[in-house]
Design a protein around this motif. Structure first.
Motif, mmCIF file in Angstrom:
data_model
loop_
_atom_site.group_PDB
_atom_site.id
_atom_site.type_symbol
_atom_site.label_atom_id
_atom_site.label_comp_id
_atom_site.label_asym_id
_atom_site.label_seq_id
_atom_site.Cartn_x
_atom_site.Cartn_y
_atom_site.Cartn_z
ATOM 1 N N ARG A 12 -11.028 -8.508 -44.153
ATOM 2 C CA ARG A 12 -10.378 -8.365 -42.827
ATOM 3 C C ARG A 12 -9.421 -7.177 -42.842
ATOM 4 N NH1 ARG A 12 -10.642 -13.899 -42.779
ATOM 5 N NH2 ARG A 12 -8.631 -14.158 -43.798
ATOM 6 N N GLN A 13 -8.670 -7.038 -43.930
ATOM 7 C CA GLN A 13 -7.733 -5.921 -44.051
ATOM 8 C C GLN A 13 -8.490 -4.595 -44.068
ATOM 9 O OE1 GLN A 13 -5.120 -6.137 -47.437
ATOM 10 N NE2 GLN A 13 -4.038 -4.274 -46.874
ATOM 11 N N ALA A 16 -9.518 -3.695 -40.611
ATOM 12 C CA ALA A 16 -8.379 -3.295 -39.797
ATOM 13 C C ALA A 16 -7.890 -1.890 -40.156
ATOM 14 C CB ALA A 16 -7.243 -4.295 -39.966
ATOM 15 N N THR A 22 -11.018 0.167 -37.481
ATOM 16 C CA THR A 22 -9.699 -0.295 -36.994
ATOM 17 C C THR A 22 -9.850 -1.565 -36.151
ATOM 18 O OG1 THR A 22 -9.756 1.183 -35.073
ATOM 19 C CG2 THR A 22 -8.644 1.994 -37.047
ATOM 20 N N GLU A 23 -10.545 -2.522 -36.693
ATOM 21 C CA GLU A 23 -10.939 -3.720 -35.950
ATOM 22 C C GLU A 23 -10.111 -4.930 -36.375
ATOM 23 O OE1 GLU A 23 -12.290 -5.599 -33.146
ATOM 24 O OE2 GLU A 23 -13.483 -3.792 -33.440
ATOM 25 N N LEU A 24 -9.460 -5.560 -35.396
ATOM 26 C CA LEU A 24 -8.661 -6.753 -35.654
ATOM 27 C C LEU A 24 -9.305 -8.026 -35.122
ATOM 28 C CD1 LEU A 24 -5.136 -5.338 -34.743
ATOM 29 C CD2 LEU A 24 -6.073 -5.712 -37.029
#
Length: 82
Positions: A12-13, A16, A22-24
């Motif tokens: 996940r990090q 992001a 750059t996906e949250l």
């Protein structure tokens, strides 16, 4: 936390922080040697980049992609609020 949870957090990090994504908003679940990606993105290119980042960070995992492409086009016409 289990090893799978730590790996999911690391993935996940990566999603992001990687400039390609750059996906949250994408969920990451790790089960054994599989990673499930789920959520919504704006384009097929973004969806492919998610898989590329996962493969770069954890090439040993098999990616199961349940990410849906939801276009974010501008609205057509007027919206009436009553």
């Amino acid at each position: 936390m289990t090893a799978e949870q730590y790996l999911a957090a690391r993935l996940r990090q990566a999603l992001a922080e990687d400039p390609r994504t750059t996906e949250l908003g994408v969920r990451v679940t790790v089960r054994g040697d599989h990673v499930l990606l789920s959520g919504d993105v704006a384009s097929p290119e973004r969806r492919a980049e998610l898989e590329a980042v996962i493969h770069d960070v954890a090439p040993e995992l098999t990616v199961l992609d349940d990410v849906k492409v939801v276009p974010s086009d501008a609205p057509v016409g007027r919206e009436e609020i009553r």
